[in-house]
Motif scaffolding. Structure first.
Motif, PDB file in Angstrom:
ATOM      1  N   THR A  58     -21.408 -55.337 -27.145  1.00  0.00           N
ATOM      2  CA  THR A  58     -20.700 -55.735 -28.377  1.00  0.00           C
ATOM      3  C   THR A  58     -19.235 -56.052 -28.097  1.00  0.00           C
ATOM      4  OG1 THR A  58     -19.893 -53.536 -28.970  1.00  0.00           O
ATOM      5  CG2 THR A  58     -22.113 -54.112 -29.706  1.00  0.00           C
ATOM      6  N   ASN A  59     -18.755 -55.630 -26.937  1.00  0.00           N
ATOM      7  CA  ASN A  59     -17.328 -55.789 -26.594  1.00  0.00           C
ATOM      8  C   ASN A  59     -16.407 -55.028 -27.554  1.00  0.00           C
ATOM      9  OD1 ASN A  59     -17.866 -57.266 -24.375  1.00  0.00           O
ATOM     10  ND2 ASN A  59     -17.249 -59.250 -25.241  1.00  0.00           N
ATOM     11  N   ILE A  60     -16.929 -54.012 -28.208  1.00  0.00           N
ATOM     12  CA  ILE A  60     -16.076 -53.225 -29.115  1.00  0.00           C
ATOM     13  C   ILE A  60     -16.045 -51.774 -28.628  1.00  0.00           C
ATOM     14  CG2 ILE A  60     -15.749 -52.420 -31.493  1.00  0.00           C
ATOM     15  CD1 ILE A  60     -17.351 -54.904 -32.401  1.00  0.00           C
ATOM     16  N   ARG A  61     -14.874 -51.346 -28.183  1.00  0.00           N
ATOM     17  CA  ARG A  61     -14.761 -49.959 -27.705  1.00  0.00           C
ATOM     18  C   ARG A  61     -14.667 -49.025 -28.914  1.00  0.00           C
ATOM     19  NH1 ARG A  61     -12.250 -46.756 -23.284  1.00  0.00           N
ATOM     20  NH2 ARG A  61     -11.050 -45.097 -24.243  1.00  0.00           N
ATOM     21  N   PRO A  62     -15.562 -48.017 -28.990  1.00  0.00           N
ATOM     22  CA  PRO A  62     -15.481 -47.113 -30.139  1.00  0.00           C
ATOM     23  C   PRO A  62     -14.176 -46.306 -30.157  1.00  0.00           C
ATOM     24  CG  PRO A  62     -17.637 -46.963 -29.101  1.00  0.00           C
ATOM     25  CD  PRO A  62     -16.761 -47.761 -28.179  1.00  0.00           C
ATOM     26  N   ALA A  63     -13.532 -46.304 -31.328  1.00  0.00           N
ATOM     27  CA  ALA A  63     -12.345 -45.451 -31.505  1.00  0.00           C
ATOM     28  C   ALA A  63     -12.808 -44.043 -31.845  1.00  0.00           C
ATOM     29  CB  ALA A  63     -11.474 -46.002 -32.620  1.00  0.00           C
ATOM     30  N   LEU A  64     -13.980 -43.967 -32.482  1.00  0.00           N
ATOM     31  CA  LEU A  64     -14.543 -42.660 -32.852  1.00  0.00           C
ATOM     32  C   LEU A  64     -16.046 -42.678 -32.605  1.00  0.00           C
ATOM     33  CD1 LEU A  64     -14.353 -39.849 -34.184  1.00  0.00           C
ATOM     34  CD2 LEU A  64     -14.613 -40.971 -36.402  1.00  0.00           C
ATOM     35  N   PHE A  65     -16.520 -41.737 -31.801  1.00  0.00           N
ATOM     36  CA  PHE A  65     -17.946 -41.607 -31.505  1.00  0.00           C
ATOM     37  C   PHE A  65     -18.413 -40.322 -32.177  1.00  0.00           C
ATOM     38  CE2 PHE A  65     -21.622 -40.430 -28.975  1.00  0.00           C
ATOM     39  CZ  PHE A  65     -22.243 -41.646 -28.704  1.00  0.00           C
ATOM     40  N   VAL A  66     -19.329 -40.434 -33.135  1.00  0.00           N
ATOM     41  CA  VAL A  66     -19.718 -39.268 -33.933  1.00  0.00           C
ATOM     42  C   VAL A  66     -21.122 -38.820 -33.556  1.00  0.00           C
ATOM     43  CG1 VAL A  66     -19.803 -38.328 -36.280  1.00  0.00           C
ATOM     44  CG2 VAL A  66     -18.505 -40.424 -35.843  1.00  0.00           C
ATOM     45  N   GLU A  67     -21.287 -37.521 -33.299  1.00  0.00           N
ATOM     46  CA  GLU A  67     -22.620 -36.980 -33.005  1.00  0.00           C
ATOM     47  C   GLU A  67     -22.902 -35.863 -34.019  1.00  0.00           C
ATOM     48  OE1 GLU A  67     -23.382 -36.180 -28.818  1.00  0.00           O
ATOM     49  OE2 GLU A  67     -25.452 -35.648 -29.256  1.00  0.00           O
ATOM     50  N   PRO A  68     -23.597 -36.211 -35.115  1.00  0.00           N
ATOM     51  CA  PRO A  68     -23.762 -35.234 -36.197  1.00  0.00           C
ATOM     52  C   PRO A  68     -24.933 -34.270 -35.995  1.00  0.00           C
ATOM     53  CG  PRO A  68     -24.641 -37.348 -36.892  1.00  0.00           C
ATOM     54  CD  PRO A  68     -24.153 -37.531 -35.487  1.00  0.00           C
ATOM     55  N   PHE A  69     -25.759 -34.486 -34.973  1.00  0.00           N
ATOM     56  CA  PHE A  69     -26.791 -33.508 -34.589  1.00  0.00           C
ATOM     57  C   PHE A  69     -26.402 -33.093 -33.167  1.00  0.00           C
ATOM     58  CE2 PHE A  69     -28.889 -36.551 -37.448  1.00  0.00           C
ATOM     59  CZ  PHE A  69     -29.431 -35.701 -38.410  1.00  0.00           C
ATOM     60  N   ALA A  70     -25.300 -32.401 -33.046  1.00  0.00           N
ATOM     61  CA  ALA A  70     -24.629 -32.301 -31.740  1.00  0.00           C
ATOM     62  C   ALA A  70     -25.453 -31.578 -30.683  1.00  0.00           C
ATOM     63  CB  ALA A  70     -23.278 -31.629 -31.896  1.00  0.00           C
ATOM     64  N   GLY A  71     -26.081 -30.453 -31.006  1.00  0.00           N
ATOM     65  CA  GLY A  71     -26.818 -29.693 -29.990  1.00  0.00           C
ATOM     66  C   GLY A  71     -25.952 -29.477 -28.762  1.00  0.00           C
ATOM     67  N   GLY A  72     -26.446 -29.901 -27.605  1.00  0.00           N
ATOM     68  CA  GLY A  72     -25.690 -29.753 -26.354  1.00  0.00           C
ATOM     69  C   GLY A  72     -24.616 -30.825 -26.164  1.00  0.00           C
ATOM     70  N   ALA A  73     -24.564 -31.809 -27.048  1.00  0.00           N
ATOM     71  CA  ALA A  73     -23.496 -32.826 -27.101  1.00  0.00           C
ATOM     72  C   ALA A  73     -23.287 -33.585 -25.787  1.00  0.00           C
ATOM     73  CB  ALA A  73     -22.174 -32.189 -27.558  1.00  0.00           C
ATOM     74  N   SER A  74     -24.323 -33.683 -24.961  1.00  0.00           N
ATOM     75  CA  SER A  74     -24.097 -34.258 -23.632  1.00  0.00           C
ATOM     76  C   SER A  74     -23.815 -35.766 -23.658  1.00  0.00           C
ATOM     77  CB  SER A  74     -25.274 -33.947 -22.700  1.00  0.00           C
ATOM     78  OG  SER A  74     -26.473 -34.242 -23.339  1.00  0.00           O
ATOM     79  N   VAL A  75     -24.310 -36.473 -24.667  1.00  0.00           N
ATOM     80  CA  VAL A  75     -24.016 -37.911 -24.727  1.00  0.00           C
ATOM     81  C   VAL A  75     -22.539 -38.123 -25.067  1.00  0.00           C
ATOM     82  CG1 VAL A  75     -24.463 -40.050 -25.998  1.00  0.00           C
ATOM     83  CG2 VAL A  75     -26.376 -38.640 -25.259  1.00  0.00           C
ATOM     84  N   SER A  76     -22.063 -37.415 -26.091  1.00  0.00           N
ATOM     85  CA  SER A  76     -20.644 -37.553 -26.470  1.00  0.00           C
ATOM     86  C   SER A  76     -19.735 -37.203 -25.309  1.00  0.00           C
ATOM     87  CB  SER A  76     -20.291 -36.620 -27.636  1.00  0.00           C
ATOM     88  OG  SER A  76     -21.040 -36.931 -28.761  1.00  0.00           O
ATOM     89  N   ILE A  77     -20.071 -36.111 -24.632  1.00  0.00           N
ATOM     90  CA  ILE A  77     -19.204 -35.660 -23.538  1.00  0.00           C
ATOM     91  C   ILE A  77     -19.239 -36.654 -22.377  1.00  0.00           C
ATOM     92  CG2 ILE A  77     -18.827 -33.840 -21.826  1.00  0.00           C
ATOM     93  CD1 ILE A  77     -19.873 -31.854 -23.899  1.00  0.00           C
ATOM     94  N   SER A  78     -20.435 -37.181 -22.049  1.00  0.00           N
ATOM     95  CA  SER A  78     -20.518 -38.176 -20.960  1.00  0.00           C
ATOM     96  C   SER A  78     -19.623 -39.368 -21.259  1.00  0.00           C
ATOM     97  CB  SER A  78     -21.943 -38.713 -20.799  1.00  0.00           C
ATOM     98  OG  SER A  78     -22.837 -37.704 -20.500  1.00  0.00           O
ATOM     99  N   LEU A  79     -19.714 -39.881 -22.499  1.00  0.00           N
ATOM    100  CA  LEU A  79     -18.947 -41.086 -22.836  1.00  0.00           C
ATOM    101  C   LEU A  79     -17.452 -40.793 -22.902  1.00  0.00           C
ATOM    102  CD1 LEU A  79     -21.294 -42.724 -25.496  1.00  0.00           C
ATOM    103  CD2 LEU A  79     -21.104 -43.283 -23.100  1.00  0.00           C
TER     104      LEU A  79
END
Ligand SMILES: C[S@@+](CC[C@H](N)C(=O)[O-])C[C@H]1O[C@@H](n2cnc3c(N)ncnc32)[C@H](O)[C@@H]1O
Length: 342
Positions: free
Chosen positions: A49-70
């Protein structure tokens, strides 16, 4: 979401995400259904998309590994986490707060024993710090990492097997990882204990959403259809999955939803234009011919847009990831679009 240009897979950027997500210790939590292996696919779709997220939201966070990786790969500016389970949200709240050092010290000094497991299992926690410690301790010492009331300790009550209660509780490594993560706290907008519906309302009111709605990205990974009541302390009934399927179209920003490959998930999302069945192919071999393949259902407004623009071919590989280590994701491909709905 508007796909602004064809974009391309920026191998350097995506490799940064791959390097993080192949770390098995990306999250201090061992989380049932942890989705770190989807991080490169999400990074790849975002890069298209060529759009860098300013905010990445993980509302079912659990271990949150995707948010942390990014976040660690510097693929997104900031993250926000929430989970309906107060033990989990307390854990992340403390990790990304000035109390992280206190938590790291508790982990470092913990007496990893069956008695401590039993004590924590019965304890009503009084503070966020205690809740965070209880969350991590029980997660790393209980069978399958489950925080569920019924989950027993690794090694059983007799501790007679080869694996004992402390086999997954490497105190110094966990303490170090907590401190490492806490250094990113200036890039964590919030951690909340709430249902995803509340998080959606909260994000709608933020300045970042009002100013640049297309720079808010959601990763939604709701509880499994199968056995969720045994894995999680907060799970979904059938009607909750249906409510989420209706709510998804009004998510404030761009989004990707993932589900284990289950007939009910196919029924709910199989006809969505952003639906894809994704093969997560692991390098581990089952036998001479077959590699281990895990299928994951993903649905995303980016996939819809790319398809509509003729920029995503079904059956084609979305992203090829060099095998970095045994068990790292080898490649990820969209294998199916429209599937028979029984
Ligand atoms: C499949 S797990 C998420 C796993 C996570 N993506 C990972 O990589 O570790 C689903 C999570 O949703 C949480 N949950 C259940 N119902 C919820 C709700 N209504 N709102 C927010 N979170 C909820 C559970 O506590 C659980 O942590």
């Amino acid at each position: 979401m508007k796909v602004e240009s064809q974009g391309h897979v920026d191998t350097a950027d995506t490799m940064r995400v791959v390097n993080w997500c192949t770390r098995s210790d990306i999250s201090p939590l061992r989380y049932p259904g942890g989705k770190r292996k989807l991080a490169p696919l999400i990074a790849d779709l975002i890069s298209k998309t060529n759009i860098r997220p300013a905010l990445f939201v993980e509302p079912f966070a659990g271990g949150a590994s995707v948010s942390i990786s990014l976040l660690e790969a510097d693929y997104v500016d900031t993250i926000a986490l929430s989970d309906a389970d107060p033990l989990l949200s307390s854990f992340w709240e403390i990790v990304f707060s000035s109390q992280a050092e206190a938590l790291a010290n508790m982990v470092y000094d913990a007496k990893v024993s069956l008695d401590e497991w039993k004590r924590l299992k019965q304890t009503e926690v009084a503070t966020g710090l205690e809740a965070a410690y209880k969350c991590l301790f029980l997660n790393r010492t209980s069978f399958s990492g489950s925080l569920n009331r019924k989950a027993g300790p690794i090694g059983g009550m007799s501790q007679a097997g080869a694996y004992k209660i402390g086999c997954r509780f490497n105190q110094s490594k966990l303490a170090e990882r907590i401190l490492e993560l806490s250094r990113l706290r200036h890039r964590v907008r919030f951690v909340r204990n709430e249902s995803y519906t509340k998080t959606v309302r909260d994000v709608r009111k933020t300045a970042v959403y009002r100013d640049s709605p297309n720079r808010v990205f959601w990763y939604l990974d709701p509880p499994f259809f199968a056995k969720a009541d045994k894995l999680y302390r907060c799970h979904f009934e059938r009607k909750d999955h249906q409510t989420l399927a209706r709510a998804i179209e009004n998510i404030p920003g761009s989004w990707l939803l993932s589900y284990d490959d289950h007939p009910e998930a196919r029924r709910l999302y199989g006809r969505h234009p952003g639906y894809a069945l994704v093969n997560l192919q692991y390098s581990a071999r089952i036998d001479e011919k077959n590699r281990l393949v895990a299928k994951e259902i993903v649905v995303s407004d980016i996939i819809s847009e790319l398809r509509a623009a003729g920029k995503l071919q079904d059956g084609a590989q979305v992203i090829q990831i060099p095998r970095r280590r045994q068990n790292a994701p080898a490649n990820i491909e969209v294998v199916e679009r429209n599937i028979a709905i029984g």
